[in-house]
Design a protein around this motif. Structure first.
Motif, PDB file in Angstrom:
ATOM      1  N   ALA D 302      -7.540   7.590   7.509  1.00 41.79           N
ATOM      2  CA  ALA D 302      -6.462   6.780   6.934  1.00 41.79           C
ATOM      3  C   ALA D 302      -6.069   5.677   7.910  1.00 41.79           C
ATOM      4  O   ALA D 302      -5.913   4.504   7.534  1.00 41.79           O
ATOM      5  CB  ALA D 302      -5.260   7.660   6.601  1.00 41.79           C
ATOM      6  N   LEU D 303      -5.927   6.059   9.181  1.00 44.74           N
ATOM      7  CA  LEU D 303      -5.566   5.065  10.193  1.00 44.74           C
ATOM      8  C   LEU D 303      -6.649   4.010  10.354  1.00 44.74           C
ATOM      9  O   LEU D 303      -6.364   2.813  10.477  1.00 44.74           O
ATOM     10  CB  LEU D 303      -5.342   5.744  11.543  1.00 44.74           C
ATOM     11  CG  LEU D 303      -4.027   6.485  11.692  1.00 44.74           C
ATOM     12  CD1 LEU D 303      -3.922   7.081  13.087  1.00 44.74           C
ATOM     13  CD2 LEU D 303      -2.848   5.562  11.412  1.00 44.74           C
ATOM     14  N   LEU D 306      -6.590   1.592   7.437  1.00 47.47           N
ATOM     15  CA  LEU D 306      -5.415   0.730   7.596  1.00 47.47           C
ATOM     16  C   LEU D 306      -5.699  -0.332   8.657  1.00 47.47           C
ATOM     17  O   LEU D 306      -5.403  -1.521   8.475  1.00 47.47           O
ATOM     18  CB  LEU D 306      -4.232   1.597   8.043  1.00 47.47           C
ATOM     19  CG  LEU D 306      -2.835   1.213   7.621  1.00 47.47           C
ATOM     20  CD1 LEU D 306      -2.735   1.163   6.114  1.00 47.47           C
ATOM     21  CD2 LEU D 306      -1.822   2.220   8.149  1.00 47.47           C
ATOM     22  N   GLU D 309      -8.199  -3.058   7.552  1.00 48.00           N
ATOM     23  CA  GLU D 309      -7.554  -4.023   6.649  1.00 48.00           C
ATOM     24  C   GLU D 309      -6.611  -4.935   7.408  1.00 48.00           C
ATOM     25  O   GLU D 309      -6.542  -6.144   7.149  1.00 48.00           O
ATOM     26  CB  GLU D 309      -6.764  -3.272   5.567  1.00 48.00           C
ATOM     27  CG  GLU D 309      -7.633  -2.632   4.512  1.00 48.00           C
ATOM     28  CD  GLU D 309      -6.820  -2.106   3.348  1.00 48.00           C
ATOM     29  OE1 GLU D 309      -7.365  -2.005   2.244  1.00 48.00           O
ATOM     30  OE2 GLU D 309      -5.628  -1.780   3.543  1.00 48.00           O
ATOM     31  N   TRP D 310      -5.870  -4.346   8.332  1.00 50.57           N
ATOM     32  CA  TRP D 310      -4.892  -5.132   9.078  1.00 50.57           C
ATOM     33  C   TRP D 310      -5.599  -6.243   9.859  1.00 50.57           C
ATOM     34  O   TRP D 310      -5.175  -7.396   9.866  1.00 50.57           O
ATOM     35  CB  TRP D 310      -4.111  -4.219  10.030  1.00 50.57           C
ATOM     36  CG  TRP D 310      -2.721  -4.667  10.311  1.00 50.57           C
ATOM     37  CD1 TRP D 310      -2.208  -5.928  10.146  1.00 50.57           C
ATOM     38  CD2 TRP D 310      -1.635  -3.862  10.814  1.00 50.57           C
ATOM     39  NE1 TRP D 310      -0.885  -5.943  10.502  1.00 50.57           N
ATOM     40  CE2 TRP D 310      -0.508  -4.701  10.920  1.00 50.57           C
ATOM     41  CE3 TRP D 310      -1.517  -2.529  11.186  1.00 50.57           C
ATOM     42  CZ2 TRP D 310       0.728  -4.241  11.401  1.00 50.57           C
ATOM     43  CZ3 TRP D 310      -0.293  -2.081  11.652  1.00 50.57           C
ATOM     44  CH2 TRP D 310       0.809  -2.922  11.755  1.00 50.57           C
ATOM     45  N   PRO D 316      -2.248  -4.449   5.613  1.00 47.80           N
ATOM     46  CA  PRO D 316      -2.641  -3.055   5.414  1.00 47.80           C
ATOM     47  C   PRO D 316      -2.072  -2.562   4.093  1.00 47.80           C
ATOM     48  O   PRO D 316      -0.868  -2.639   3.875  1.00 47.80           O
ATOM     49  CB  PRO D 316      -1.979  -2.336   6.587  1.00 47.80           C
ATOM     50  CG  PRO D 316      -0.864  -3.218   7.028  1.00 47.80           C
ATOM     51  CD  PRO D 316      -1.229  -4.618   6.665  1.00 47.80           C
ATOM     52  N   THR D 317      -2.942  -2.099   3.201  1.00 42.02           N
ATOM     53  CA  THR D 317      -2.475  -1.804   1.838  1.00 42.02           C
ATOM     54  C   THR D 317      -2.264  -0.314   1.586  1.00 42.02           C
ATOM     55  O   THR D 317      -2.806   0.529   2.287  1.00 42.02           O
ATOM     56  CB  THR D 317      -3.491  -2.301   0.783  1.00 42.02           C
ATOM     57  OG1 THR D 317      -4.687  -1.533   0.906  1.00 42.02           O
ATOM     58  CG2 THR D 317      -3.803  -3.772   0.956  1.00 42.02           C
ATOM     59  N   GLY D 320      -5.389   1.157   0.288  1.00 43.21           N
ATOM     60  CA  GLY D 320      -6.281   1.327   1.422  1.00 43.21           C
ATOM     61  C   GLY D 320      -6.021   2.606   2.195  1.00 43.21           C
ATOM     62  O   GLY D 320      -6.948   3.371   2.471  1.00 43.21           O
ATOM     63  N   VAL D 321      -4.773   2.836   2.535  1.00 47.25           N
ATOM     64  CA  VAL D 321      -4.485   4.012   3.354  1.00 47.25           C
ATOM     65  C   VAL D 321      -4.816   5.290   2.584  1.00 47.25           C
ATOM     66  O   VAL D 321      -5.350   6.257   3.149  1.00 47.25           O
ATOM     67  CB  VAL D 321      -3.026   3.983   3.867  1.00 47.25           C
ATOM     68  CG1 VAL D 321      -2.022   4.327   2.800  1.00 47.25           C
ATOM     69  CG2 VAL D 321      -2.849   4.888   5.065  1.00 47.25           C
TER      70      VAL D 321
END
Ligand SMILES: Nc1ncnc2c1ncn2[C@@H]1O[C@H](COP(=O)(O)OP(=O)(O)O)[C@@H](O)[C@H]1O
Ligand SMILES: Nc1ncnc2c1ncn2[C@@H]1O[C@H](COP(=O)(O)OP(=O)(O)O)[C@@H](O)[C@H]1O
Ligand SMILES: Nc1ncnc2c1ncn2[C@@H]1O[C@H](COP(=O)(O)OP(=O)(O)O)[C@@H](O)[C@H]1O
Lengths: 112, 462, 462, 462, 112, 112
Positions: D302-303, D306, D309-310, D316-317, D320-321
């Protein structure tokens, strides 16, 4: 200046927007509406009972255009929104007496 | 409308009393004749065995089962019902479910547990007052401490597990009079009904030797009579006495948020394993089989409902598949401790058919407005399950002592008593409330929606 | 606003240091005088007992309890908070909750578990550095394998269970500065606060002999100080330093989706049984009693909140009943291992009253914008619970050794230390972040909503 | 489009048969050479040990694990997928998930359990027909009763636990052809694929001595090949043969309700502990470690998602997470019984990177419309996990007998067979259905949305 | 009597409502609409792909006012709705031929 | 041709639709709007604080009718939508200069 008000099928919105952009219409306002007309509604079912839903989802486009663009706009709308099937919708032309752009102090055709 | 109702009411009252007396006589007779042992005997408060110790595995499972049954009400049932009402009434359902869970918790501690499970004055083979009501010796859980044991689990766990049943049962009724009943009347009705219908029926079925249904040898593993028929009948009575919603029959009173309903149905489904497999009060083979048959019955009924819709209307619906699953879960409840996979399939299918008919044809024929089909699904499903539980039960300890005809008769009797008892209590209470606090909100409040008129809130702001 | 704040800050800093030193001295004195045994002693890392073996029942329950506590954060808390913000900020809450859960998991493995639970250098009766911080000997879970045992469960389960507490605590804070804080600042704040406030307070309360609060004999079964007061104070500090939302006081900043909030509240409720009954670390009578009193306190508080609203405004609300339930759950947390049903009722009622006042009157009087009432519910509820835990506790092993006055003083001291410690850490970190990365999004971004401006998404498309 | 497809199809058919035969030969050779013991040996149907008795702790945990895995499908997956489609198709997803759960339950009882787990005709070290398919001796669960035991738990619990895997796997595929496939075709496809791909792959991996993958010594603790690769490949095949959605590439086909998706993702997350830690079939240290590493891998992924994406887009969506977490959960699945915390971190990160590339770059390069990224997340995540499970596994019983290179080759072989087998079955079935019932709804129905056109309902009424 | 139709930024609604109340406009009707104009839309991201969302949320206010209030209304609208940034919106003035209050039988300016 | 624009109470929609159908109005378009007028809004409560919600849910009906149907339409609307309580709404009549049916090339009254 005229206000053109068109009621169309929702999935035609994208095409209509592009058609209008092409002929130089620079702004428009869209409302989600429900329409009732010749096109029949659908039936929904809930625990075995059928209900007729008379109102169909439609989209209303309102755009203010200078007088010389009116017929082109109507034409573009008709072409882009037509599927040929019942329920394609209507176009109404209404008079506008004055227009203002809120951001500046422009009025009339310049405000569009 | 008051006149004819009160007349009908007195007629029913007399009839009911007669039937109850008759059935009691019958019960005593049958009991002395057959002297069966209760198949739901595991379901007892075994305070009489002081030497028992805790099994951590059983305790682990029963703590979880308790949590699962609470999960069925909050948020399971709240969402299942909440999605089915119109936008303007969603919060009223949610508040009602939260309030019911809270009130029943307090009442259960105060006197509910005692009236339902106290065995003082009960004797095997004897029908007396305590065959119907438990004593008040365990009121306020007096005598229960950290060290108290019930069977192989702490008594505190048993108390809480049974509390979750006492929570969900009156909350089920809420669906019948949704979108129009006064909040205060609804609370009063549920509290009184809980006291005079839930507790005694629970006692009759589950408090062990000397209890009415238990003496007969009823098979009601997880609450066909106690929970579903009991609530279903109360729902039917309530929706008839409260009256139809404005617009019923004229406009479509359709669900405002079907996904919410399906989330709720899923939670009911998963929570139901706590309900049924938890009713074994241990982590053993019977619990395992209850797990399996619960899943089978729910699936069979969901498929059957889908199939019926597909054939009849061409459109298998989401509300349909969810309602079917719940119907199957209701029907397997009493049978989940004693039937096998094949029986579960049969019960699931049968329940879907009967509940479908009840929720569509029967309701529209008779014209009552059971908003969320509490009677159609829980009442009918419970009856189907309770009766079929007799037919499909694998007799415990061999088949020789198991008499199918007799068992079915026992099931029928228990169903009947439950119907009459719950109906009687419901009607009396509702009539009294109608004369006093009033049952319905005003027309304008109903039009506005209960969320704003009763609770001062709106569910959604975009 | 920066100038006066920094002045106030230095004043507070000095005051805080003094108070901490004073309390420490006091702590040492009290400890040597009373030499009590910690009632929360079951909550320890029992790495010192190598001969212990696993009990499958306890393990089964603790795996499930762990899952339940994670469920409280994802999706419980995420939905509870998510429903309360406006449509344009729903996703920011959800991303924050998911991100916090993920980051805390990694940090817990890296050093969190070690700083919180490593007992190296600790000695019964001695207050030293390791009464505040654990050593780094168990960093990266070194020394833990498939066969490691903690009490009667695998150490891996104990690590994960405690991890879920380390996840939910900083995530609670998110509600205080919702709808306006920068995502990066929010993450940095939570990570540093976790390291310097969560871990030490957790260590002080739960790491056993030689830990500050444990030496005093604090009763904090499942985290009144460690979790709720700790987070509540951080929330208060944060919402004051981040500043009010645009429009606060002028326009209604009302929930966009109340059903979402009630789903979340329900999940918090059911998950909380893992929190409280799981804190026993075994499936036994104490766990069973924790289950029961948790249910009672939640119900009492939900009813009380509903009642207060009904009397004061005539409209018992959905947000109210849910907030009440959470307030009750917060307050019973520290007491859940040592009070009985009557104490739970009292704690539930008291908590609802105090939190109601805090979330309505106090907040509007003082004018801070604690968006989702983290301080009002968790801070105040935690304080009420921690103090009443002393009053209503059934002393373990008989009443003779239990001194109510002394216990209440111990509870008060622990609460105070937690308030000061968490407040101090929070303020420092926030001030530093304010000068460096900045705490708030731009006005325009706040107006647009964090969903679109920070996360590039919108919650709903119709 | 039919002509070239059928040509390609015959080419593939030939290729596939050749590859399968080749691999089989290879398998036999390798087996006789290495004669390893299967590391996933705990995953077996231990009907051969008649003397075993039930452990209540293990049973308690396995009942709950079963419930958790069902919860992953209903409502977990249903909501995760449901939120990602457009408003007009939400109910179609929900009905499909409910229908799949119900149908698979019935089929599992009828013949699924037997074909997957019956060990009749199997012999350690021998590859024969029964290395691929179980016999029909346990069809309709014949021979299973309340007293049947499997390992330390009731056989009914084992049957139901494995049933939940058989439910979720075909349901995963639904995401690939969402928003356009015919309901009837979709059901037929899933039923046939379940029979000819799920059951044999499950048998090859998990039915013990004499089964293809088990003989090789594959590490597939909770279903990398059986569940995720199997479903991912079927999804890829299906979305290509069903064709793209109208408007794919032209208009944004974005999620209608992201909060719904994040609720679903959370439920998948918590349910996954039942999936992974439950695959130990006992409440012990391995289950505890599976719990821990599952949490770590999900968080790491998950990280990572994120973070990617960031860095790439600045935003960060939420989707996405959640997708990242699921990718991590998928990848840890096969490895969860044999890796430690460090391995879990690595697997989580690797999975996020690979799945991110697959769901964004790869998909848009190749231009297939895998609506909800079944292949990108489950297919790719499963492959990453299955291969890394070899690399990061802590060998059981000491390192001397564990050959990393050989193990990785075993993992690769199993992955390959699964890809070919599932792809082959999927393509055949889809081509047949295309010619017969047809795979897609009409253009108009797709435009209207499946909810109204197929199910006669709309999800929301405001 | 004229119909004044204004398209404004949503967060200005409260201010506009108050400004209009002050100058004596007693009723208005508000519709949530989506606008397309010079102001650029935003991009949204879904699994790594960016999508441009062309339509922006706007609010349309419609109020019927007596002729002598028209210019004050336009003025008040402009002042209250202006942020000076692109996308502030437009005001259109349309003729109304008749007006009725449904509750009573009032017509014309009295009906407003 | 005139555009009749009516703002009514939401629960009257069904009745109004039927009343209009009866007198021969064949199509209409419905928008969900929020109204502000003499009718007071309601108060909502959130954690003990009361908020006044000024805007009330209303429904706006737009229908284009030939000139000779105008007064019948207004009459039907008034009858069907009236409850006699404050907040019943308004009817406005606006001029339309041209109308088109998108599906065909009909214009004017034929397009309706
Ligand atoms: N007289 C009318 N006034 C306003 N809107 C109308 C009118 N007639 C039709 N509409 C709108 O146009 C839509 C399409 O009209 P309909 O009669 O169904 O088909 P068609 O446009 O093909 O004749 C309707 O759903 C309604 O929204
Ligand atoms: N010609 C038009 N007709 C109708 N609505 C328009 C027209 N032009 C703009 N609008 C509306 O006004 C809004 C603002 O216009 P825009 O061109 O973006 O900025 P500005 O008003 O500052 O020139 C648009 O989003 C649209 O809703
Ligand atoms: N001048 C106006 N222009 C546009 N809409 C109006 C106007 N006055 C009222 N409305 C609309 O009509 C609705 C009802 O008006 P209100 O003044 O509350 O009651 P009544 O119609 O009984 O006088 C309002 O909610 C608003 O939507």
């Amino acid at each position: 200046m005229k206000l053109i008000k068109a009621i169309i099928k929702p999935f035609k919105l994208e095409e209509v927007k592009e058609a209008l952009s092409e002929i130089g219409v620079e702004g428009l306002t869209v409302t989600e509406v429900k329409g009732f007309g010749r096109q029949k509604g659908h039936t929904e079912i809930y625990r075995g009972s059928e209900y007729t839903v008379d109102f169909l989802p439609k989209v209303m486009i309102e755009t203010a255009v200078p007088v010389d663009l009116v017929s082109a706009t109507v034409q573009a709308l008709k072409m882009a929104a037509r599927t040929g099937k019942i329920g394609d919708g209507k176009i109404f032309v209404l008079p506008i007496e004055a227009a203002f752009r809120i951001r500046t102090d422009e009025t009339g055709d310049e405000a569009l | 409308m008051n006149m004819p109702l009160s007349i009908r009411f007195y007629r029913r009252l007399t009839a009911a009393i007669l039937i109850i007396l008759g059935t009691l006589a019958l019960g005593v007779a049958t009991t002395t004749l057959s002297a069966q042992e209760s198949i739901s005997a595991e379901n007892l408060l075994t305070a009489a065995e002081p030497a028992s110790t805790i099994d951590t595995g059983d305790t682990a499972w029963m703590i979880v089962a308790t949590i699962l049954v609470l999960f069925m009400t909050l948020p399971g049932l709240a969402l299942f019902y909440g999605g089915l009402v119109r936008t303007k009434n969603i919060l009223s359902i949610l508040v009602q479910c939260f309030a019911m869970a809270s009130i029943m918790t307090v009442l259960w501690v105060a006197y509910g547990y005692s009236v339902a499970f106290n065995t003082e004055g009960m004797e095997a083979g004897v029908i007396n007052l305590h065959s119907f009501f438990g004593g008040l010796g365990a009121a306020f859980l007096s005598g229960m401490g950290v060290g108290s044991v019930s069977g192989t689990i702490p008594e505190s766990v048993f108390v809480t597990f049974q509390m979750t049943f006492a929570i969900i049962t009156p909350t089920l009724i809420v669906g019948a009079f949704a979108e129009r009943m006064k909040f205060s009347a609804m609370l009063l009705f549920c509290v009184i009904w809980f006291t005079f219908s839930y507790l005694p029926i629970c006692h009759m079925a589950w408090s062990g030797d000397g209890a009415l249904f238990a003496e007969w040898g009823v098979i009601d593993f997880a609450g066909g009579t106690v929970v579903h028929i009991n609530a279903g009948i109360a729902g039917l009575a309530a929706c008839m006495l409260v009256g139809k919603r404005r617009g019923f029959g004229a406009e479509p009173l359709t669900p405002h948020n079907v996904p919410l309903t399906l989330i709720g149905a899923s939670m009911l489904w998963v929570g139901w394993f706590g309900f049924n497999a938890g009713s074994e009060l241990a982590a053993d083979g019977t619990a395992g089989m209850a797990l399996l048959v619960t899943q089978i019955a729910a699936s069979a009924a969901a498929l059957a409902w889908l199939g019926i819709e597909w054939i009849k209307t061409g459109t298998p619906t989401a509300v349909g598949v969810a309602t079917g699953a719940v119907a199957g879960l209701v029907a397997i409840t009493p049978a989940s401790g004693s039937v096998g996979p094949a029986g579960a399939l049969a019960i699931g299918f049968a329940s879907a058919f009967c509940c479908y008919l009840a929720a569509t044809t029967l309701k529209s024929k008779l014209g009552y407005d059971d908003s969320l089909d509490v009677f159609g699904v829980h009442g009918i499903g419970g009856i189907v399950g309770a009766i079929l539980a007799g037919c499909f039960s694998i007799a415990e300890g061999g088949t020789e002592s198991f008499n199918l005809g007799l068992q079915t008769w026992v099931q029928l009797k228990s169903v009947l008593i439950t119907i009459i008892w719950s109906g009687f209590v419901s009607i009396i209470v509702l009539l009294v409330l109608k004369k006093t606090v009033g049952l319905r909100v005003s027309e304008e409040d109903e039009e506005t929606g209960l969320d704003l008129s009763t609770h001062g809130e709106t569910g959604y702001t975009h």
